[in-house]
Design a protein around this motif. Structure first.
Motif, short mmCIF file in Angstrom:
data_model
loop_
_atom_site.label_atom_id
_atom_site.label_comp_id
_atom_site.label_asym_id
_atom_site.label_seq_id
_atom_site.Cartn_x
_atom_site.Cartn_y
_atom_site.Cartn_z
N ASN A 73 42.92 70.78 52.52
CA ASN A 73 41.83 71.47 51.82
C ASN A 73 42.31 72.02 50.49
OD1 ASN A 73 38.96 72.37 52.82
ND2 ASN A 73 39.72 74.01 51.51
N CYS A 74 41.45 71.89 49.46
CA CYS A 74 41.74 72.46 48.14
C CYS A 74 40.47 73.07 47.57
CB CYS A 74 42.26 71.39 47.18
SG CYS A 74 43.86 70.69 47.63
N PHE A 75 40.61 74.22 46.92
CA PHE A 75 39.47 74.86 46.27
C PHE A 75 39.76 74.96 44.77
CE2 PHE A 75 37.41 78.53 44.42
CZ PHE A 75 36.09 78.30 44.76
N TYR A 76 38.72 74.68 43.96
CA TYR A 76 38.86 74.71 42.51
C TYR A 76 37.74 75.55 41.90
CZ TYR A 76 41.79 70.64 43.47
OH TYR A 76 42.75 69.79 43.97
N GLU A 104 30.27 68.09 29.55
CA GLU A 104 30.15 69.39 28.90
C GLU A 104 29.89 70.52 29.90
OE1 GLU A 104 27.29 69.26 25.80
OE2 GLU A 104 28.34 67.70 24.65
N HIS A 105 29.57 70.17 31.14
CA HIS A 105 29.27 71.19 32.15
C HIS A 105 30.09 70.91 33.41
CE1 HIS A 105 25.67 71.22 29.53
NE2 HIS A 105 25.70 72.52 29.75
N PRO A 106 31.32 71.46 33.47
CA PRO A 106 32.16 71.22 34.64
C PRO A 106 31.53 71.78 35.91
CG PRO A 106 33.09 72.94 33.25
CD PRO A 106 31.97 72.34 32.48
N LEU A 107 31.89 71.18 37.04
CA LEU A 107 31.42 71.66 38.34
C LEU A 107 32.13 72.96 38.68
CD1 LEU A 107 31.55 68.24 40.22
CD2 LEU A 107 29.54 69.33 39.20
N LYS A 108 31.43 73.87 39.33
CA LYS A 108 31.98 75.18 39.64
C LYS A 108 32.13 75.39 41.14
CE LYS A 108 29.95 77.41 35.54
NZ LYS A 108 29.04 78.51 35.08
N ASN A 109 33.19 76.11 41.50
CA ASN A 109 33.40 76.55 42.89
C ASN A 109 33.35 75.40 43.88
OD1 ASN A 109 33.55 79.21 41.91
ND2 ASN A 109 31.33 79.47 42.09
N ILE A 110 34.21 74.42 43.64
CA ILE A 110 34.20 73.18 44.42
C ILE A 110 35.32 73.18 45.46
CG2 ILE A 110 34.40 70.67 44.33
CD1 ILE A 110 31.82 71.80 43.11
N ASN A 111 34.95 72.89 46.69
CA ASN A 111 35.90 72.71 47.78
C ASN A 111 36.03 71.22 48.08
OD1 ASN A 111 37.40 74.31 50.05
ND2 ASN A 111 36.40 72.60 51.10
N ILE A 112 37.25 70.73 48.09
CA ILE A 112 37.49 69.31 48.38
C ILE A 112 38.39 69.22 49.60
CG2 ILE A 112 38.40 67.11 47.55
CD1 ILE A 112 37.92 68.10 44.70
N CYS A 113 37.89 68.59 50.65
CA CYS A 113 38.73 68.36 51.82
C CYS A 113 38.97 66.86 51.97
CB CYS A 113 38.11 68.96 53.09
SG CYS A 113 36.61 68.19 53.67
N HIS A 125 35.53 64.91 51.12
CA HIS A 125 34.26 65.62 51.07
C HIS A 125 34.30 66.69 49.99
CE1 HIS A 125 32.59 64.05 54.95
NE2 HIS A 125 33.87 63.80 55.13
N TRP A 126 33.32 66.63 49.09
CA TRP A 126 33.18 67.62 48.02
C TRP A 126 32.00 68.51 48.36
CZ3 TRP A 126 34.68 66.69 42.39
CH2 TRP A 126 35.82 65.87 42.31
#
Length: 255
Positions: A161-164, A174-183, A204-205
């Protein structure tokens, strides 16, 4: 998924549908649409409770298992392969639900808005939308940078699991994704009674949402928030809530 408390979740949904539902005698009030229905675990429970059910999911593999179970134990459920952001039903439903953090797969406010507008369009006036979501706190502070491994007799898995805070958005740089968890999950599955195992991987995002974000999006897209509770306590959610259950009613008024 074998530890998911489906029965407890179903009891809460049915309780809220009974408590808040509009009772005008319209036959469509008994039509219930389950968004992100997966293999139909919750859909079948709603059908057993007397609803005429439609299950919607983007995954053909999930729906294949749901339809196989429907074939073995018919409950008159209609399963539809659709993206919940592009909902297109043949008519209106009286109630809609979405469980098991399906809405967390919507990664932007725009996607969440599209989904809510579709739900609003296909709900009867005064119809209910009951859904749950995993919070930002759960993904960022509880799951975070964890690795989970489990070894069973016929299958094993390794969950990394990783959180960004932000992730590059290929569709809109121009609009990065926010508060994304990637398992990223690696599975090892036994072949029958042999000692041979096959290896497969999934990624899974999901986005961690806050209660404030969800409340604003509901208000902007035609819903009145009736109830928000912590899944574990059934009490109003605090900052430590990991899964929140929402009950909202269609008003049709969008801002």
């Amino acid at each position: 998924m074998d530890e998911v408390p489906y029965d407890r979740w179903a009891e809460r949904i049915l309780r809220n549908l009974k408590r808040y539902a509009t009772d005008d005698g319209a036959p469509e009030r008994k039509i219930l649409c389950d968004l992100g229905c997966g293999t139909g675990q919750m859909t079948r429970r709603m059908a057993e409770a007397g609803y005429d059910c439609i299950g919607v999911d983007l995954s053909e593999d999930m729906l294949s298992e749901a339809m196989q179970e429907e074939g073995n134990h018919p409950k008159n459920i209609l399963y539809v392969n659709q993206d919940m952001c592009s909902l297109d039903l043949c008519g209106c439903a009286g109630q809609m639900i979405s469980c098991c953090d399906s809405v967390n797969y919507l990664l932007t406010k725009e996607e969440m808005g599209e989904m809510l507008r579709g739900v609003c369009e296909f709900l009867l006036p005064g119809g209910l939308f009951v859904f749950d979501f995993n919070t930002l706190h759960k993904y960022r502070d509880t799951m975070g940078e964890k690795t989970i491994a489990e070894n069973r007799t016929n299958e094993s898995f390794v969950w990394e699991n990783c959180f960004y805070d932000t992730v590059d958005n290929e569709e809109d740089p121009e609009h990065p994704l926010k508060n994304i968890n990637i398992c990223s999950v690696t599975f090892y599955l036994r072949h029958g009674d042999t000692d041979l195992f096959s290896r497969s991987m999934e990624s899974h995002w999901q986005r961690g949402w806050t209660m404030e974000e969800i409340a604003d999006l509901l208000a902007e897209n035609g819903f009145a928030l009736l109830e928000a509770v912590d899944d574990e306590t059934d009490a109003p959610p605090t900052q430590d809530a990991e899964r929140i259950v929402i009950t909202a009613k269609k008003t049709g008024e969008q801002t």
